[in-house]
Design an enzyme around this catalytic site. Structure first.
Site, short mmCIF file in Angstrom:
data_model
loop_
_atom_site.label_atom_id
_atom_site.label_comp_id
_atom_site.label_asym_id
_atom_site.label_seq_id
_atom_site.Cartn_x
_atom_site.Cartn_y
_atom_site.Cartn_z
N ASP A 16 10.13 9.36 -4.88
CA ASP A 16 9.28 9.27 -6.15
C ASP A 16 9.82 10.07 -7.35
O ASP A 16 10.09 11.22 -7.39
CB ASP A 16 7.76 9.51 -5.69
CG ASP A 16 6.85 8.75 -6.54
OD1 ASP A 16 7.39 7.74 -7.13
OD2 ASP A 16 5.77 9.31 -6.77
N ASN A 64 6.62 -3.06 -4.19
CA ASN A 64 7.33 -2.94 -5.38
C ASN A 64 7.87 -4.17 -5.93
O ASN A 64 8.43 -4.39 -7.23
CB ASN A 64 8.55 -2.23 -4.86
CG ASN A 64 8.38 -0.77 -5.00
OD1 ASN A 64 9.11 -0.01 -3.94
ND2 ASN A 64 7.22 -0.17 -5.45
#
Length: 247
Positions: A16, A64
């Site tokens: 991340d 996503n």
């Protein structure tokens, strides 16, 4: 310093912070994803050299796909450019993918399948990329597969165990993660390996993934090594078992 005789067998990583890394530098988010994939190559080599047997990274979730189309398209192209045979050949690493591949572009599906086949002979470490992945969807898929076996008479409902569920997961061939690392400062696991991480040790750090280096990896492993893994037992029970194993 880390103990070389107590390296996690399986490390899972939520990579991340790529987008924020780029934005902090006045760059488009796609530059962060490129830097993140470049760093994955470096961390793969580090883990292989340490003796890690399984490295599983969260590259792209089903959620996503809700990002801007240009970013999704760029990510797909970056994945294809990341896959280099030298990385796997030089480190004796096999390549694997978990997730709902049908959601990925055909060119990406074909490339991923080709790389799995071309690296199947390498047995040093298994690098698994979660693409189009959702842990909840994985559990739904496992439940559907088990239900079909019950319906066909292949399996009795009374015979369903934890092992039955595990055998029907996309990750059935690998052990559960010993250590889950999340970079970027967030304190959640974002629908990643929910079943598999039931007893994993968690390590969160503020470092954005493109900047996560050897020192950061060693800090995560040192944190893991400082903990006593009890799996529901008491501290006294674990210490007694360790004593018996040493005798």
């Amino acid at each position: 310093m880390i103990e070389t005789n107590n390296i996690p067998q399986h490390i899972a990583i939520i990579m991340d912070g790529n987008g924020r890394w780029a934005m902090d530098r006045g760059l488009d988010r796609t530059f962060g994803h490129k830097a993140g994939l470049d760093n994955l190559e470096a961390v793969t080599t580090l883990c292989s050299n340490l003796g890690v047997k399984y490295l599983t990274v969260y590259a792209f979730s089903i959620e996503n796909f809700n990002r801007p189309a240009y970013e999704v398209e760029a990510l797909m192209g970056l994945v294809l450019s990341f896959i280099k045979m030298d990385l796997f050949h030089n480190n004796n690493v096999s390549f694997h993918v978990v997730g709902d591949r049908k959601r990925l572009p055909r060119s990406v599906q074909d490339k991923l399948r080709s790389m799995e086949e071309e690296t199947a002979m390498y047995d040093g470490m298994a690098l698994t990329i979660a693409m189009g992945y959702s842990s909840k969807q994985e559990l739904v898929s496992a439940a559907q597969a088990i239900a079909q076996k019950v319906q066909s008479g292949e399996l009795s409902a009374d015979d369903i165990t934890e092992q039955t569920v595990n055998d029907n997961l996309w990750t059935s061939w690998m052990p559960d993660p010993d250590l889950l690392i999340r970079t970027g400062g967030e304190l959640r696991i974002s629908n990643y390996l929910l079943w598999q991480c039931a007893y994993s040790e968690f390590y969160f750090c503020d470092t954005y993934w493109p900047d996560f280096n050897e020192q950061d990896l060693h800090k995560a492993i040192a944190s893991y090594q400082s903990r006593q893994r009890r799996f529901g037992k008491t501290e006294a029970q674990v210490e007694e078992e360790n004593k018996e194993n040493c005798e």
